[in-house]
Design an enzyme around this catalytic site. Structure first.
Site, mmCIF file in Angstrom:
data_model
loop_
_atom_site.group_PDB
_atom_site.id
_atom_site.type_symbol
_atom_site.label_atom_id
_atom_site.label_comp_id
_atom_site.label_asym_id
_atom_site.label_seq_id
_atom_site.Cartn_x
_atom_site.Cartn_y
_atom_site.Cartn_z
ATOM 1 C CB THR A 104 -0.647 0.346 1.186
ATOM 2 O OG1 THR A 104 -1.885 -1.310 0.896
ATOM 3 C CG2 THR A 104 -2.325 1.496 1.419
ATOM 4 C CG HIS A 124 -0.713 1.260 -4.608
ATOM 5 N ND1 HIS A 124 -0.479 0.270 -5.254
ATOM 6 C CD2 HIS A 124 -0.665 -0.423 -4.232
ATOM 7 C CE1 HIS A 124 -0.266 -1.111 -6.042
ATOM 8 N NE2 HIS A 124 -0.420 -1.632 -5.357
HETATM 9 ZN ZN ZN Z 1 0.642 -3.149 5.318
#
Ligand code: ZN
Length: 356
Positions: free
Chosen positions: A52, A55
């Site tokens: 994440t 990203h």
């Molecule tokens: Zn994580």
């Protein structure tokens, strides 16, 4: 928010998503979060870089549509309680803690029926509100998890992704069953060691990264196949499972081809637990892969509060989970660019940031 009168620095170091584009910036003087009555202020010791966070660093379409510019990033961590709000009863200053990064007001249907991990109003640390790549982070008391004294910080800093792996494996009930894990990135590799600890009889893995496949075998995979080299492996797996296919599919890749091949290798009536996120809508054969197969499909999100956390602690204390080769690097927060580079290039698997 008004400043509090705590005997702590008013500012802190924090990795901030400072603009709508690539990268993060280390702010040396970010205001320290103030502590509300039900809040716990935690001095972060170690934090993990997640997919994440990659990203958010790369500022792809998902990040651009979700992440507020100016936010402090990061959600995987271990730390020490620095201060507690007036109404906090169960957490004390000096305690070693981590926290569930999915925060809910606790009032929606799922929060009130034992499914807070899929609450409608979930706010995620480091995604929707200020996160843990900082000297301090503030979380509600109800999200704090005390770290067992026998679990070191470098392991506790991975509770979030390890909890994803534990949630997926335990939801699919792998004991004495054959298991296919499609995709052995960080969480897929964790799922290998967790599935082995949870009593899977045989574990097969697929990926396109030879080094990760080699590590999957060292962690306990019976066989690890490079799916970039064709799909002959599917016949091998079926031959070794009485011609039926595996009992359980743990989908960790989000790659359309891997999803299709995984389901085709699942036996009729088997269970598929899906954690990997496809980048976009997938063209998928529902008829053959789900309906006529009569399989059970489970969508897995986050960690069950707090069943997954208890299971994770028990599995770690059992000594049967091997994370040493998965947690590969650690950098001080000042070298955050090197830390992200190591993670994004694939040279590192789980890369930690040492905040202390
Ligand atoms: Zn994580």
């Amino acid at each position: 928010m008004p400043a509090d009168d705590l005997d702590l620095p008013r500012t802190m170091r924090a990795l901030v998503k400072h603009h709508a584009g690539e990268g993060l910036q280390l702010d040396p003087e970010r205001p320290r979060p103030t502590v509300g009555p039900l809040d716990v202020l935690i001095r972060v010791q170690k934090a993990g870089i997640c997919g994440t966070d990659r990203h958010i660093w790369q500022w792809d379409d998902w990040a651009a549509g979700r992440i507020p510019v100016g936010i402090v990033t990061g959600h995987e961590f271990a730390g020490v309680v620095a201060a507690v709000g007036d109404a906090v009863k169960t957490v004390t200053v000096g305690q070693r803690v981590s926290a569930e990064g999915h925060i809910t007001a606790g009032r929606d249907y799922n929060s009130r029926t034992g499914n807070a991990h899929i609450a409608r109003d979930t706010k995620i640390l480091g995604v929707d509100r200020d996160g843990v790549f900082a000297d301090y982070v503030c979380v509600p008391e109800s999200n704090v998890w005390p770290i067992h004294p026998d679990i070191p910080d470098r392991i506790a800093a991975t509770f979030d992704p390890l909890g994803n792996a534990v949630h997926t494996v335990m939801a699919a009930n792998v004991s004495a069953k054959t298991v296919l894990i499609s995709g052995v990135g960080i969480i897929g590799l964790m799922a290998v060691t967790v599935a082995k600890a949870a009593g899977a009889s045989r574990i097969y893995c697929t990926d396109i990264n030879p080094a990760r496949l080699g590590l999957a075998k060292r962690l306990g995979a019976h066989e690890a196949f490079n799916s970039a080299e064709g799909n002959e492996w599917m016949r091998t797996v079926r031959d070794e499972t009485r011609g039926e296919g595996v009992d359980v599919l743990l989908e960790m890749s989000g790659a359309p081809q891997a999803m299709d091949e995984g389901f085709r290798t699942l036996r009729n009536g088997g269970t598929a637990a899906l954690l990997g996120l496809p980048a976009r809508s997938v063209d998928f054969d529902f008829n053959a892969n789900i309906i006529f197969k009569g399989c059970t499909v489970l969508g897995i999100n986050g960690r069950r509060m707090w069943q997954t956390w208890y299971q994770m602690e028990e599995l770690l204390l059992s000594g049967h989970i091997e994370l040493d080769e998965i947690i590969t690097h650690e950098f001080p927060i000042g070298r955050y660019d090197k830390a992200f580079e190591t993670m994004i290039s694939g040279e590192g698997i789980k890369v930690l940031i040492d905040v202390d």
